[in-house]
Design a protein around this motif. Structure first.
Motif, mmCIF file in Angstrom:
data_model
loop_
_atom_site.group_PDB
_atom_site.id
_atom_site.type_symbol
_atom_site.label_atom_id
_atom_site.label_comp_id
_atom_site.label_asym_id
_atom_site.label_seq_id
_atom_site.Cartn_x
_atom_site.Cartn_y
_atom_site.Cartn_z
ATOM 1 N N GLU A 285 0.853 -1.185 0.000
ATOM 2 C CA GLU A 285 0.000 0.000 0.000
ATOM 3 C C GLU A 285 0.888 1.234 0.000
ATOM 4 O O GLU A 285 1.978 1.224 0.573
ATOM 5 N N PHE A 286 0.394 2.293 -0.637
ATOM 6 C CA PHE A 286 1.128 3.551 -0.723
ATOM 7 C C PHE A 286 0.518 4.566 0.227
ATOM 8 O O PHE A 286 -0.704 4.614 0.404
ATOM 9 N N TYR A 287 1.397 5.399 0.790
ATOM 10 C CA TYR A 287 0.978 6.435 1.731
ATOM 11 C C TYR A 287 1.654 7.738 1.356
ATOM 12 O O TYR A 287 2.848 7.750 1.038
ATOM 13 N N GLU A 288 0.893 8.826 1.404
ATOM 14 C CA GLU A 288 1.471 10.141 1.166
ATOM 15 C C GLU A 288 1.708 10.793 2.511
ATOM 16 O O GLU A 288 0.798 10.893 3.335
ATOM 17 N N ARG A 289 2.959 11.177 2.726
ATOM 18 C CA ARG A 289 3.350 11.812 3.976
ATOM 19 C C ARG A 289 3.856 13.202 3.670
ATOM 20 O O ARG A 289 4.697 13.378 2.791
ATOM 21 N N ALA A 290 3.368 14.177 4.398
ATOM 22 C CA ALA A 290 3.733 15.568 4.132
ATOM 23 C C ALA A 290 5.245 15.789 4.156
ATOM 24 O O ALA A 290 5.784 16.517 3.331
ATOM 25 N N CYS A 291 5.954 15.127 5.044
ATOM 26 C CA CYS A 291 7.385 15.367 5.183
ATOM 27 C C CYS A 291 8.247 14.438 4.330
ATOM 28 O O CYS A 291 9.446 14.673 4.196
ATOM 29 N N ALA A 292 7.665 13.380 3.740
ATOM 30 C CA ALA A 292 8.511 12.391 3.050
ATOM 31 C C ALA A 292 8.033 12.018 1.658
ATOM 32 O O ALA A 292 8.637 11.156 1.029
ATOM 33 N N GLY A 293 6.966 12.592 1.145
ATOM 34 C CA GLY A 293 6.462 12.209 -0.168
ATOM 35 C C GLY A 293 5.645 10.935 -0.096
ATOM 36 O O GLY A 293 4.954 10.669 0.876
ATOM 37 N N VAL A 294 5.742 10.102 -1.126
ATOM 38 C CA VAL A 294 4.988 8.852 -1.197
ATOM 39 C C VAL A 294 5.884 7.715 -0.705
ATOM 40 O O VAL A 294 7.035 7.594 -1.142
ATOM 41 N N THR A 295 5.375 6.905 0.197
ATOM 42 C CA THR A 295 6.103 5.752 0.718
ATOM 43 C C THR A 295 5.242 4.507 0.544
ATOM 44 O O THR A 295 4.048 4.611 0.271
ATOM 45 N N TRP A 296 5.840 3.331 0.724
ATOM 46 C CA TRP A 296 5.070 2.097 0.641
ATOM 47 C C TRP A 296 5.219 1.316 1.942
ATOM 48 O O TRP A 296 6.178 1.490 2.686
ATOM 49 N N ARG A 297 4.239 0.463 2.190
ATOM 50 C CA ARG A 297 4.285 -0.513 3.281
ATOM 51 C C ARG A 297 3.822 -1.846 2.731
ATOM 52 O O ARG A 297 2.951 -1.897 1.869
ATOM 53 N N LEU A 298 4.372 -2.924 3.248
ATOM 54 C CA LEU A 298 3.879 -4.257 2.949
ATOM 55 C C LEU A 298 3.025 -4.673 4.138
ATOM 56 O O LEU A 298 3.509 -4.741 5.264
ATOM 57 N N LEU A 299 1.731 -4.900 3.880
ATOM 58 C CA LEU A 299 0.783 -5.258 4.938
ATOM 59 C C LEU A 299 0.311 -6.694 4.754
ATOM 60 O O LEU A 299 0.058 -7.136 3.634
ATOM 61 N N SER A 300 0.164 -7.395 5.865
ATOM 62 C CA SER A 300 -0.360 -8.766 5.830
ATOM 63 C C SER A 300 -1.871 -8.723 5.637
ATOM 64 O O SER A 300 -2.495 -7.657 5.667
ATOM 65 N N SER A 301 -2.472 -9.893 5.491
ATOM 66 C CA SER A 301 -3.923 -9.975 5.298
ATOM 67 C C SER A 301 -4.698 -9.431 6.491
ATOM 68 O O SER A 301 -5.833 -9.000 6.343
ATOM 69 N N ASN A 302 -4.074 -9.408 7.682
ATOM 70 C CA ASN A 302 -4.747 -8.843 8.853
ATOM 71 C C ASN A 302 -4.252 -7.423 9.161
ATOM 72 O O ASN A 302 -4.389 -6.925 10.261
ATOM 73 N N ASN A 303 -3.669 -6.780 8.145
ATOM 74 C CA ASN A 303 -3.207 -5.389 8.191
ATOM 75 C C ASN A 303 -2.015 -5.146 9.103
ATOM 76 O O ASN A 303 -1.749 -4.011 9.489
ATOM 77 N N ARG A 304 -1.262 -6.170 9.423
ATOM 78 C CA ARG A 304 -0.032 -5.982 10.191
ATOM 79 C C ARG A 304 1.043 -5.458 9.250
ATOM 80 O O ARG A 304 1.235 -5.971 8.149
ATOM 81 N N ASP A 305 1.756 -4.454 9.698
ATOM 82 C CA ASP A 305 2.829 -3.841 8.927
ATOM 83 C C ASP A 305 4.046 -4.762 8.971
ATOM 84 O O ASP A 305 4.634 -4.987 10.023
ATOM 85 N N LEU A 306 4.436 -5.313 7.815
ATOM 86 C CA LEU A 306 5.535 -6.273 7.739
ATOM 87 C C LEU A 306 6.867 -5.623 7.385
ATOM 88 O O LEU A 306 7.926 -6.189 7.636
ATOM 89 N N GLY A 307 6.827 -4.471 6.765
ATOM 90 C CA GLY A 307 8.025 -3.747 6.362
ATOM 91 C C GLY A 307 7.629 -2.519 5.587
ATOM 92 O O GLY A 307 6.474 -2.396 5.161
ATOM 93 N N ARG A 308 8.580 -1.616 5.403
ATOM 94 C CA ARG A 308 8.263 -0.362 4.707
ATOM 95 C C ARG A 308 9.453 0.163 3.925
ATOM 96 O O ARG A 308 10.555 -0.352 4.065
#
Length: 119
Positions: free
Chosen positions: A10-33
């Motif tokens: 999933e992609f996230y827009e952060r005001a201080c860092a631009g666009v970043t990504w996260r790898l989320l599991s099926s239960n929405n646990r953040d596995l890495g970014r």
């Protein structure tokens, strides 16, 4: 045990860092970014492709983040292409989390919409 766990980028827009990504599991646990922010979604998509290539080419680094905590990262020039989403109490926990990330990142689909992030 079968591989019933699925993941997605999933992609996230952060005001201080631009666009970043996260790898989320099926239960929405953040596995890495992502190890860095990107100027736009296209650059972030290219970064996900770099992560997918890195999972077979780069040796993960398990490192101490404090006296009592461990984390992992995938390094490729010029810096980290992926980092742990949190610190772990034991080195073996960081290694297990990294192994899971590597296994799931290779085939995880990308959720195309960009979410807003407060952090």
């Amino acid at each position: 045990m079968g591989d019933t766990l699925t993941a997605r980028f999933e992609f996230y827009e952060r005001a201080c860092a631009g666009v970043t990504w996260r790898l989320l599991s099926s239960n929405n646990r953040d596995l890495g970014r992502s190890g860095a922010g990107f100027p736009d979604v296209d650059a972030c998509l290219r970064a996900v492709d770099e992560v997918r290539a890195a999972v077979t080419e780069v040796e993960p680094v398990i490192h101490r983040v404090s006296r009592l905590a461990w984390a992992w990262r995938l390094d490729a020039a010029p810096g980290a292409v992926a980092i742990a989403s949190r610190a772990y109490q034991r080195r073996v926990q960081a290694q297990t989390a990294c192994d899971l990330f590597l296994r799931l990142a290779a085939t995880a689909p990308v959720t195309p919409e960009v979410r807003q992030s407060r952090t």
